[in-house]
Scaffold this active site. Structure first.
Site, PDB file in Angstrom:
ATOM      1  CG  HIS A   1      38.165  32.776  46.375  1.00  0.00           C
ATOM      2  ND1 HIS A   1      38.612  32.678  47.650  1.00  0.00           N
ATOM      3  CD2 HIS A   1      37.966  31.504  45.950  1.00  0.00           C
ATOM      4  CE1 HIS A   1      38.700  31.398  47.999  1.00  0.00           C
ATOM      5  NE2 HIS A   1      38.310  30.673  46.989  1.00  0.00           N
TER       6      HIS A   1
HETATM    7  C1  UD1 Z   1      38.649  27.561  42.573  1.00  0.00           C
HETATM    8  C2  UD1 Z   1      37.894  26.489  43.334  1.00  0.00           C
HETATM    9  C3  UD1 Z   1      37.674  26.956  44.766  1.00  0.00           C
HETATM   10  C4  UD1 Z   1      38.992  27.351  45.413  1.00  0.00           C
HETATM   11  C5  UD1 Z   1      39.725  28.352  44.553  1.00  0.00           C
HETATM   12  C6  UD1 Z   1      41.073  28.628  45.126  1.00  0.00           C
HETATM   13  C7  UD1 Z   1      36.282  25.167  42.023  1.00  0.00           C
HETATM   14  C8  UD1 Z   1      34.848  24.937  41.738  1.00  0.00           C
HETATM   15  N1  UD1 Z   1      36.561  26.273  42.748  1.00  0.00           N
HETATM   16  O1  UD1 Z   1      37.852  28.714  42.527  1.00  0.00           O
HETATM   17  O2  UD1 Z   1      37.092  25.913  45.526  1.00  0.00           O
HETATM   18  O3  UD1 Z   1      38.708  27.910  46.667  1.00  0.00           O
HETATM   19  O4  UD1 Z   1      39.886  27.824  43.220  1.00  0.00           O
HETATM   20  O5  UD1 Z   1      41.560  29.889  44.785  1.00  0.00           O
HETATM   21  O6  UD1 Z   1      37.111  24.416  41.599  1.00  0.00           O
HETATM   22  N2  UD1 Z   1      41.064  33.081  36.722  1.00  0.00           N
HETATM   23  C9  UD1 Z   1      42.106  33.798  36.186  1.00  0.00           C
HETATM   24  N3  UD1 Z   1      43.366  33.288  36.325  1.00  0.00           N
HETATM   25  C10 UD1 Z   1      43.638  32.119  36.938  1.00  0.00           C
HETATM   26  C11 UD1 Z   1      42.567  31.389  37.458  1.00  0.00           C
HETATM   27  C12 UD1 Z   1      41.286  31.891  37.349  1.00  0.00           C
HETATM   28  O7  UD1 Z   1      41.911  34.865  35.630  1.00  0.00           O
HETATM   29  O8  UD1 Z   1      44.822  31.732  37.029  1.00  0.00           O
HETATM   30  C13 UD1 Z   1      39.698  33.650  36.629  1.00  0.00           C
HETATM   31  C14 UD1 Z   1      38.941  33.195  35.383  1.00  0.00           C
HETATM   32  O9  UD1 Z   1      38.168  34.264  34.957  1.00  0.00           O
HETATM   33  C15 UD1 Z   1      38.044  32.104  35.928  1.00  0.00           C
HETATM   34  C16 UD1 Z   1      37.754  32.563  37.343  1.00  0.00           C
HETATM   35  O10 UD1 Z   1      38.944  33.211  37.774  1.00  0.00           O
HETATM   36  O11 UD1 Z   1      36.876  31.937  35.175  1.00  0.00           O
HETATM   37  C17 UD1 Z   1      37.415  31.449  38.303  1.00  0.00           C
HETATM   38  O12 UD1 Z   1      38.421  30.438  38.293  1.00  0.00           O
HETATM   39  P1  UD1 Z   1      38.055  28.929  38.661  1.00  0.00           P
HETATM   40  O13 UD1 Z   1      39.275  28.100  38.606  1.00  0.00           O
HETATM   41  O14 UD1 Z   1      36.879  28.467  37.864  1.00  0.00           O
HETATM   42  O15 UD1 Z   1      37.513  29.022  40.139  1.00  0.00           O
HETATM   43  P2  UD1 Z   1      38.081  29.806  41.405  1.00  0.00           P
HETATM   44  O16 UD1 Z   1      37.148  30.909  41.739  1.00  0.00           O
HETATM   45  O17 UD1 Z   1      39.505  30.110  41.211  1.00  0.00           O
HETATM   46  N1  UDP Z   2      47.082  32.789  49.586  1.00  0.00           N
HETATM   47  C1  UDP Z   2      48.238  33.335  49.030  1.00  0.00           C
HETATM   48  N2  UDP Z   2      48.152  34.567  48.450  1.00  0.00           N
HETATM   49  C2  UDP Z   2      46.993  35.290  48.413  1.00  0.00           C
HETATM   50  C3  UDP Z   2      45.824  34.713  48.975  1.00  0.00           C
HETATM   51  C4  UDP Z   2      45.906  33.458  49.536  1.00  0.00           C
HETATM   52  O1  UDP Z   2      49.307  32.725  49.075  1.00  0.00           O
HETATM   53  O2  UDP Z   2      46.993  36.398  47.878  1.00  0.00           O
HETATM   54  C5  UDP Z   2      47.158  31.422  50.162  1.00  0.00           C
HETATM   55  C6  UDP Z   2      46.695  31.330  51.600  1.00  0.00           C
HETATM   56  O3  UDP Z   2      47.779  31.532  52.478  1.00  0.00           O
HETATM   57  C7  UDP Z   2      46.141  29.916  51.685  1.00  0.00           C
HETATM   58  C8  UDP Z   2      45.635  29.650  50.284  1.00  0.00           C
HETATM   59  O4  UDP Z   2      46.240  30.609  49.444  1.00  0.00           O
HETATM   60  O5  UDP Z   2      47.146  28.973  51.986  1.00  0.00           O
HETATM   61  C9  UDP Z   2      44.136  29.763  50.230  1.00  0.00           C
HETATM   62  O6  UDP Z   2      43.719  29.702  48.917  1.00  0.00           O
HETATM   63  P1  UDP Z   2      42.302  30.220  48.442  1.00  0.00           P
HETATM   64  O7  UDP Z   2      41.762  31.187  49.427  1.00  0.00           O
HETATM   65  O8  UDP Z   2      42.463  30.652  47.042  1.00  0.00           O
HETATM   66  O9  UDP Z   2      41.447  28.878  48.368  1.00  0.00           O
HETATM   67  P2  UDP Z   2      40.591  28.027  49.434  1.00  0.00           P
HETATM   68  O10 UDP Z   2      41.465  27.703  50.572  1.00  0.00           O
HETATM   69  O11 UDP Z   2      39.390  28.837  49.787  1.00  0.00           O
HETATM   70  O12 UDP Z   2      40.180  26.843  48.641  1.00  0.00           O
END
Ligand code: UD1
Ligand code: UDP
Length: 377
Positions: A204
């Site tokens: 992601h």
């Molecule tokens: C964010 C964090 C990242 C973390 C990740 C965990 C920042 C800069 N990034 O990334 O460090 O690893 O969360 O998963 O804060 N969206 C949905 N539904 C949701 C959430 C997001 O559809 O519930 C979609 C939207 O299109 C959104 C995109 O995902 O624009 C990105 O979401 P965003 O919260 O900006 O960043 P993540 O990629 O989730």
């Molecule tokens: N995770 C989850 N379901 C999923 C993918 C990830 O519960 O489908 C959990 C995973 O076990 C870990 C956390 O989400 O604890 C990691 O989150 P993510 O990869 O979104 O973010 P990051 O750690 O890179 O910030």
């Protein structure tokens, strides 16, 4: 003491529950502020339910947006709550926009910030998370570094006061939930999977998914896997795959089970029983070494170098040949597989939540939970 805990995304919920539980064990009820950065059921509520995190005090419904929109909106909304509630300390965890917003809003109101998972550095300032980490650390009064390496990163930037090496609360989370996952999740049966006969994949990171070229390279890897694999798609990646017209192709790959994001118990069970994991996630690089599962990281750098040094993680980037080379080696070379699986966990003993809470309560008792005018004296 009146602590406030600010969080907004999937990994923050997972890693902060052990801190919240440790507070409750000491009869302290922290104020819970959910920014709503993640809002889909599968990205937020499922974790609140599974980890029994009820009693969220404020849902700020910040949602998605550009970096500045999301951070700015969160900052404005968090500030309002902090002005009303005046907590003694604000706790944030990790490196998301929610963390940056919480830290800046708080320190400017002279409310001390405690940063859980402080001191991580990928040394790649093109990642939004790296900017968030650096700024949040410099806005924080109390820095809970997971490892000595993280502490050293802080020292290099002149932060020596208020740093405590406490391990990572992800170990607490895994230990608290792995057994439960074994009992409650039927994910292997649902997907028809046998232990150690499949790969688990997540991706992601913005740098992997926001450019068509990199996303195509990821898809190329998925098309060439030598083993059955499960791929829970993060909403950011799903959106980009759709945008670039690649989603159908991914859905059509024969030995790939594509699914929406999974709850924590399903995911932990899948992770524990996987032959190996391929990921660009930070938390998953940590969990795999705790669970003893080889990890191939789809990145060129990591802010978790301890996992690579310990031998449980290899940075393979998005290089198809490199990924396949390591997968083949894991499949053919038993010794190599064993050495990766047995790499020692560098993230502590699973008591980080308790340690964090004891330190904060002690600072509070001694009247030392304040924003100091300088770190350098
Ligand atoms: C964010 C964090 C990242 C973390 C990740 C965990 C920042 C800069 N990034 O990334 O460090 O690893 O969360 O998963 O804060 N969206 C949905 N539904 C949701 C959430 C997001 O559809 O519930 C979609 C939207 O299109 C959104 C995109 O995902 O624009 C990105 O979401 P965003 O919260 O900006 O960043 P993540 O990629 O989730
Ligand atoms: N995770 C989850 N379901 C999923 C993918 C990830 O519960 O489908 C959990 C995973 O076990 C870990 C956390 O989400 O604890 C990691 O989150 P993510 O990869 O979104 O973010 P990051 O750690 O890179 O910030």
């Amino acid at each position: 003491m009146k602590p406030a805990i600010v969080f907004g995304t999937r990994p923050e919920i997972i890693k902060l529950v052990p801190v919240i539980r440790a507070f409750k064990d000491r009869d302290v009820d922290p104020l819970l502020i959910h920014t709503g950065q993640h809002y889909d059921y599968e990205m937020s509520r499922v974790f609140l339910e599974e980890l029994e995190l009820d009693g969220i005090d404020y849902h700020l419904e910040v949602g998605s947006g550009t970096q500045a929109e999301q951070t700015g909106t969160a900052m404005i909304k968090i500030e309002k709550v902090l002005l009303d509630e005046r907590p003694d300390v604000v706790i944030v965890q990790g490196d998301t926009n929610t963390v940056l917003a919480g830290a800046i809003a708080s320190v400017k109101l002279k409310i001390p910030v405690a940063h859980v998972e402080a001191g991580l550095r990928s040394f790649d300032r093109t990642m939004p998370e790296e900017i968030n980490r650096i700024l949040a650390d410099h806005a924080s009064e109390i820095l809970f570094a997971p490892t000595d390496e993280a502490k050293k990163n802080l020292e290099r930037e002149g932060i020596r006061e208020g740093v405590y090496v406490v391990g990572n609360t992800i170990v607490d989370a895994v230990l608290q939930n792995a057994e439960l996952a074994g009992k409650k999740s039927d994910v292997l049966e649902r997907f028809g999977l046998k232990p150690k006969e499949y790969l688990l994949i997540t991706a992601h990171r913005a740098e992997n998914t926001d450019s068509r070229e990199n996303l195509e390279r990821l898809v190329e890897i998925l098309e060439n896997l030598p083993m059955k694999a499960v791929y829970p798609i993060h909403p950011r990646t799903k959106k980009r795959l759709e945008e670039f017209g690649l989603l159908e192709m991914v859905g059509g790959i024969g030995n790939l089970i594509v699914t929406k994001p999974l709850g924590y118990l399903d995911f932990l069970r899948l992770e524990k029983n996987a032959f190996a994991v391929m990921t660009d996630s930070g938390g998953i690089q940590e969990e795999t070494i705790i669970l003893g599962v080889p990890c191939l990281t789809l990145r060129y750098n990591t802010e978790r170098p301890e996992t690579v040094k310990a031998g449980g993680n290899v940075l393979v980037g998005l290089e198809r040949e490199r990924v396949l080379k390591y997968l083949r080696r894991l499949m053919e070379d038993r010794k190599f597989y064993e050495s990766m699986s047995k790499a020692p966990n560098p993230f502590g003993d699973g008591k980080s939540g308790k340690r964090i809470v004891e330190i904060l309560l002690d600072l509070y008792k001694r009247g030392e939970l304040n924003v100091r005018s300088s770190r350098f004296i």
